[in-house]
Design a protein around this motif. Structure first.
Motif, PDB file in Angstrom:
ATOM      1  N   VAL A  55       0.863  -1.185   0.000  1.00 37.20           N
ATOM      2  CA  VAL A  55       0.000   0.000   0.000  1.00 37.20           C
ATOM      3  C   VAL A  55       0.898   1.232   0.000  1.00 37.20           C
ATOM      4  O   VAL A  55       1.771   1.375   0.867  1.00 37.20           O
ATOM      5  CB  VAL A  55      -0.929   0.013   1.225  1.00 37.20           C
ATOM      6  CG1 VAL A  55      -1.839   1.242   1.179  1.00 37.20           C
ATOM      7  CG2 VAL A  55      -1.762  -1.258   1.285  1.00 37.20           C
ATOM      8  N   THR A  56       0.719   2.103  -0.973  1.00 32.75           N
ATOM      9  CA  THR A  56       1.488   3.348  -1.041  1.00 32.75           C
ATOM     10  C   THR A  56       0.564   4.515  -0.736  1.00 32.75           C
ATOM     11  O   THR A  56      -0.608   4.508  -1.100  1.00 32.75           O
ATOM     12  CB  THR A  56       2.126   3.541  -2.422  1.00 32.75           C
ATOM     13  OG1 THR A  56       1.090   3.721  -3.410  1.00 32.75           O
ATOM     14  CG2 THR A  56       2.961   2.335  -2.804  1.00 32.75           C
ATOM     15  N   ARG A  98       7.781   1.283   5.286  1.00 33.33           N
ATOM     16  CA  ARG A  98       9.001   1.729   4.615  1.00 33.33           C
ATOM     17  C   ARG A  98       8.820   3.171   4.166  1.00 33.33           C
ATOM     18  O   ARG A  98       7.732   3.573   3.738  1.00 33.33           O
ATOM     19  CB  ARG A  98       9.314   0.865   3.395  1.00 33.33           C
ATOM     20  CG  ARG A  98       9.482  -0.630   3.697  1.00 33.33           C
ATOM     21  CD  ARG A  98       9.462  -1.441   2.431  1.00 33.33           C
ATOM     22  NE  ARG A  98       9.480  -2.886   2.688  1.00 33.33           N
ATOM     23  CZ  ARG A  98       9.142  -3.803   1.794  1.00 33.33           C
ATOM     24  NH1 ARG A  98       8.765  -3.418   0.576  1.00 33.33           N
ATOM     25  NH2 ARG A  98       9.174  -5.089   2.115  1.00 33.33           N
ATOM     26  N   ARG A  99       9.911   3.932   4.277  1.00 34.78           N
ATOM     27  CA  ARG A  99       9.919   5.317   3.792  1.00 34.78           C
ATOM     28  C   ARG A  99      11.044   5.444   2.795  1.00 34.78           C
ATOM     29  O   ARG A  99      12.196   5.150   3.093  1.00 34.78           O
ATOM     30  CB  ARG A  99      10.146   6.291   4.952  1.00 34.78           C
ATOM     31  CG  ARG A  99      10.159   7.761   4.550  1.00 34.78           C
ATOM     32  CD  ARG A  99       8.746   8.219   4.230  1.00 34.78           C
ATOM     33  NE  ARG A  99       8.678   9.665   4.107  1.00 34.78           N
ATOM     34  CZ  ARG A  99       8.710  10.338   2.960  1.00 34.78           C
ATOM     35  NH1 ARG A  99       8.845   9.665   1.822  1.00 34.78           N
ATOM     36  NH2 ARG A  99       8.613  11.652   2.928  1.00 34.78           N
ATOM     37  N   ASP A 100      10.706   5.855   1.567  1.00 34.65           N
ATOM     38  CA  ASP A 100      11.726   6.031   0.552  1.00 34.65           C
ATOM     39  C   ASP A 100      11.417   7.307  -0.222  1.00 34.65           C
ATOM     40  O   ASP A 100      10.382   7.947   0.008  1.00 34.65           O
ATOM     41  CB  ASP A 100      11.784   4.814  -0.380  1.00 34.65           C
ATOM     42  CG  ASP A 100      10.431   4.484  -0.994  1.00 34.65           C
ATOM     43  OD1 ASP A 100       9.772   5.400  -1.514  1.00 34.65           O
ATOM     44  OD2 ASP A 100      10.042   3.300  -0.965  1.00 34.65           O
ATOM     45  N   PRO A 101      12.307   7.714  -1.141  1.00 34.65           N
ATOM     46  CA  PRO A 101      12.068   8.961  -1.879  1.00 34.65           C
ATOM     47  C   PRO A 101      10.738   9.000  -2.612  1.00 34.65           C
ATOM     48  O   PRO A 101      10.182  10.073  -2.857  1.00 34.65           O
ATOM     49  CB  PRO A 101      13.250   9.011  -2.861  1.00 34.65           C
ATOM     50  CG  PRO A 101      14.325   8.224  -2.189  1.00 34.65           C
ATOM     51  CD  PRO A 101      13.628   7.128  -1.455  1.00 34.65           C
ATOM     52  N   GLY A 102      10.195   7.831  -2.941  1.00 32.24           N
ATOM     53  CA  GLY A 102       8.920   7.796  -3.659  1.00 32.24           C
ATOM     54  C   GLY A 102       7.714   7.997  -2.768  1.00 32.24           C
ATOM     55  O   GLY A 102       6.597   8.175  -3.262  1.00 32.24           O
ATOM     56  N   GLY A 103       7.886   7.952  -1.449  1.00 29.46           N
ATOM     57  CA  GLY A 103       6.772   8.142  -0.529  1.00 29.46           C
ATOM     58  C   GLY A 103       6.737   7.082   0.550  1.00 29.46           C
ATOM     59  O   GLY A 103       7.735   6.437   0.859  1.00 29.46           O
ATOM     60  N   HIS A 104       5.566   6.893   1.123  1.00 26.22           N
ATOM     61  CA  HIS A 104       5.358   5.939   2.211  1.00 26.22           C
ATOM     62  C   HIS A 104       4.766   4.644   1.654  1.00 26.22           C
ATOM     63  O   HIS A 104       3.873   4.678   0.805  1.00 26.22           O
ATOM     64  CB  HIS A 104       4.386   6.507   3.244  1.00 26.22           C
ATOM     65  CG  HIS A 104       4.784   7.834   3.807  1.00 26.22           C
ATOM     66  ND1 HIS A 104       5.547   7.962   4.947  1.00 26.22           N
ATOM     67  CD2 HIS A 104       4.525   9.103   3.385  1.00 26.22           C
ATOM     68  CE1 HIS A 104       5.729   9.246   5.210  1.00 26.22           C
ATOM     69  NE2 HIS A 104       5.118   9.963   4.282  1.00 26.22           N
ATOM     70  N   ILE A 147      -4.848   1.237   7.618  1.00 27.29           N
ATOM     71  CA  ILE A 147      -3.794   2.082   7.051  1.00 27.29           C
ATOM     72  C   ILE A 147      -4.167   3.536   7.294  1.00 27.29           C
ATOM     73  O   ILE A 147      -5.241   3.993   6.865  1.00 27.29           O
ATOM     74  CB  ILE A 147      -3.642   1.829   5.541  1.00 27.29           C
ATOM     75  CG1 ILE A 147      -3.486   0.319   5.255  1.00 27.29           C
ATOM     76  CG2 ILE A 147      -2.469   2.613   4.991  1.00 27.29           C
ATOM     77  CD1 ILE A 147      -2.275  -0.307   5.879  1.00 27.29           C
ATOM     78  N   THR A 148      -3.305   4.286   7.993  1.00 28.54           N
ATOM     79  CA  THR A 148      -3.660   5.632   8.439  1.00 28.54           C
ATOM     80  C   THR A 148      -2.621   6.657   8.002  1.00 28.54           C
ATOM     81  O   THR A 148      -1.463   6.316   7.719  1.00 28.54           O
ATOM     82  CB  THR A 148      -3.794   5.684   9.972  1.00 28.54           C
ATOM     83  OG1 THR A 148      -2.488   5.631  10.566  1.00 28.54           O
ATOM     84  CG2 THR A 148      -4.630   4.522  10.489  1.00 28.54           C
ATOM     85  N   ALA A 149      -3.044   7.908   7.990  1.00 28.02           N
ATOM     86  CA  ALA A 149      -2.151   9.038   7.720  1.00 28.02           C
ATOM     87  C   ALA A 149      -2.518  10.166   8.666  1.00 28.02           C
ATOM     88  O   ALA A 149      -3.706  10.401   8.943  1.00 28.02           O
ATOM     89  CB  ALA A 149      -2.278   9.502   6.272  1.00 28.02           C
ATOM     90  N   SER A 150      -1.501  10.863   9.182  1.00 33.85           N
ATOM     91  CA  SER A 150      -1.743  11.986  10.082  1.00 33.85           C
ATOM     92  C   SER A 150      -0.788  13.124   9.722  1.00 33.85           C
ATOM     93  O   SER A 150       0.347  12.893   9.299  1.00 33.85           O
ATOM     94  CB  SER A 150      -1.557  11.565  11.545  1.00 33.85           C
ATOM     95  OG  SER A 150      -0.275  10.979  11.739  1.00 33.85           O
ATOM     96  N   LEU A 151      -1.253  14.356   9.869  1.00 27.81           N
ATOM     97  CA  LEU A 151      -0.417  15.515   9.579  1.00 27.81           C
ATOM     98  C   LEU A 151       0.686  15.620  10.630  1.00 27.81           C
ATOM     99  O   LEU A 151       0.450  15.377  11.819  1.00 27.81           O
ATOM    100  CB  LEU A 151      -1.270  16.783   9.574  1.00 27.81           C
ATOM    101  CG  LEU A 151      -2.349  16.821   8.482  1.00 27.81           C
ATOM    102  CD1 LEU A 151      -3.256  18.033   8.672  1.00 27.81           C
ATOM    103  CD2 LEU A 151      -1.720  16.854   7.089  1.00 27.81           C
ATOM    104  N   ASP A 152       1.889  15.983  10.179  1.00 30.84           N
ATOM    105  CA  ASP A 152       3.030  15.972  11.110  1.00 30.84           C
ATOM    106  C   ASP A 152       3.280  17.305  11.792  1.00 30.84           C
ATOM    107  O   ASP A 152       4.252  17.458  12.528  1.00 30.84           O
ATOM    108  CB  ASP A 152       4.292  15.505  10.381  1.00 30.84           C
ATOM    109  CG  ASP A 152       4.796  16.516   9.360  1.00 30.84           C
ATOM    110  OD1 ASP A 152       4.135  17.551   9.144  1.00 30.84           O
ATOM    111  OD2 ASP A 152       5.865  16.254   8.762  1.00 30.84           O
TER     112      ASP A 152
END
Length: 453
Positions: free
Chosen positions: A22-23, A63-69, A87-92
């Motif tokens: 999942v990206t 994994r974190r790489d130049p292409g994203g999460h 699968i979640t995303a939060s503002l940093d």
């Protein structure tokens, strides 16, 4: 490469096999995490939160790489007591403060060959700064994908506590203040609050707060969008569009919502094709806000339809459903005109969520042999089952069944599927509180089971 499935909020599909990645992509910086959840929707321990500071767990790796999460998922390695990977995303905190300003998080599922399989753009319109984007979940040993798009406040910490993780700032050793402006970073989940604890209400316009167990987190409204359970006897609908609901079931709402009676349409169209029909009490709710629904303090249950099978429901037990679902009213096979209230039922198909009610805690019977139930007690069943009406006399039961209604009929189910049976045989009454006449009135009315409790 096959066609990429573009999912709408609430839609689901089968997951690719055997493994997937999942990206997540966003125009602003975000923190990405995965939570391994059990049947209760909670993590088993803190180690089930997979993120930048704890990047690996059983069958799941961040994994974190130049292409994203990316989140790599190997379903075969996920423990059997884990039913969902959220699968979640939060503002940093370095960019916009809400996802309303930040824009959507585009979540893409890639199969083992590297081809894009499904995608979903999760977004929020309010003050949310954290999102559950997708769920990878297990259903009868088959893994599926659901587009969620549920928002939370308080960022990654808010997500973690919502799913059962206690977060304490060990570096803050100063004692908490007694004022209402305390900045303690200690956060706890609903389950960590004893049921009889006396909590304090929010301060309003400088007044001293009240104290009551009513203000415990267990009684707070649940966050997020779509149809959700609010306790055991109510459902909350986070509105940003439209929903279909039982007329008269609204107990509260916030925001800009509009209610339209559908007695002359909706179910009424199908009813008129079957009988001389009056409409049935259904309403369409549109707008943006929070809608709270209930019916006679009955227990509420949620069912997600993925389009693979239909669901037949006694109309008296329908509370609300997504407008993406198709519905009809059909006569149970073998039911003669003038049969009892359960002989006409609502058939739902398509993709979406439906909230139903039951009188008490139901039992779900697996139909792998001929199964029989009282028409008033049978709440819902797989539409793929064959059904027919039989007189109780044919079983030698006489009037021993259906004693609360005085009817002498039983529903028979044959095939492969399930039947939901409630511990009650109380008749649902007429179309609207017992209204109607002739065949449409009272317990003996053929429409009595159509949203008529």
């Amino acid at each position: 490469m096959g066609r990429v499935k573009t999912l709408a909020r609430g839609e689901n599909c089968h997951a690719p096999t055997p493994n997937m990645t999942v990206t997540l992509a966003s125009t602003v910086p975000v923190d990405v995490s995965a939570l391994l959840l059990g049947r209760d929707g909670k993590v088993r321990s803190d180690s089930d939160l997979i993120f930048y500071n704890q990047p690996a767990g059983p069958g799941v790796e961040y994994r974190r790489d130049p292409g994203g999460h990316t989140i790599a998922i190997e379903p075969a390695r996920i423990p059997s007591d884990v039913e969902t990977v959220a699968i979640t995303a939060s503002l940093d905190g370095t960019g916009p403060s809400t996802f309303a300003a930040a824009g959507p998080v585009v979540t893409t599922v890639v199969d083992a060959t590297g081809d894009e399989y499904a995608s979903y753009a999760a977004h929020a319109l309010g003050s949310e700064n954290a999102l559950v984007c997708l769920e990878i979940y297990r259903r009868a040993d088959v893994w599926k994908i659901r587009a969620v798009g549920q928002g939370y406040i308080d960022g990654l910490a808010g997500l973690a506590t919502a799913f059962g993780i206690d977060i304490d700032d060990d570096e803050d050793s100063s004692p908490p203040t007694s004022t209402s402006t305390s900045t303690s970073t200690s956060t706890s989940t609903h389950h960590s609050t004893p049921p009889n604890v006396v909590s304090t209400a929010p301060v309003s316009e400088g007044h001293l707060p009240m104290k009551s167990e009513l203000f415990a987190p267990a009684h707070a409204e649940v966050p997020g969008s779509g149809i959700q359970k609010q306790g055991s006897k109510m459902c909350k609908v986070g509105m940003n569009g439209e929903i279909m609901a039982r007329a008269g079931s609204m107990v509260a709402y916030q925001g800009d919502l509009h209610f339209e009676a559908k007695g002359s349409g909706g179910f009424g169209r199908a009813v008129r094709q079957a009988l001389s029909g009056e409409g049935v009490p259904l309403m369409k709710v549109t707008g943006r806000g929070d809608l709270f629904l209930a019916n006679a303090a009955q227990d509420v249950h949620l069912i997600d339809l993925d389009g693979s099978d239909g669901l037949t429901i006694n109309g008296a037990n329908v509370l609300a459903f997504d407008s993406s679902l198709s519905y009809d009213v059909k006569r149970v096979q073998g039911a003669a005109s003038g049969g009892n209230a359960g002989f006409f039922n609502c058939v739902f198909s398509g993709r979406g969520r439906i909230a139903i009610t039951t009188d008490g805690i139901p039992v779900v019977l697996n139909v792998d042999q001929p199964t029989f139930a009282d028409p008033q007690a049978a709440v819902a069943w797989s539409s793929g089952l064959s059904t027919r009406v039989k007189k109780n006399d044919s079983f030698g039961l006489g009037t021993l069944m259906g004693r609360s209604t005085g009817e002498r009929f039983t529903l028979e189910f044959v095939g492969q599927g399930f039947v939901v049976v409630q511990p009650s045989e109380q008749p649902p009454g007429g179309i609207i509180g017992g209204s109607g006449s002739g065949e449409q009135a009272g317990v003996g009315g053929a429409l009595g089971g159509l949203l008529g409790r």
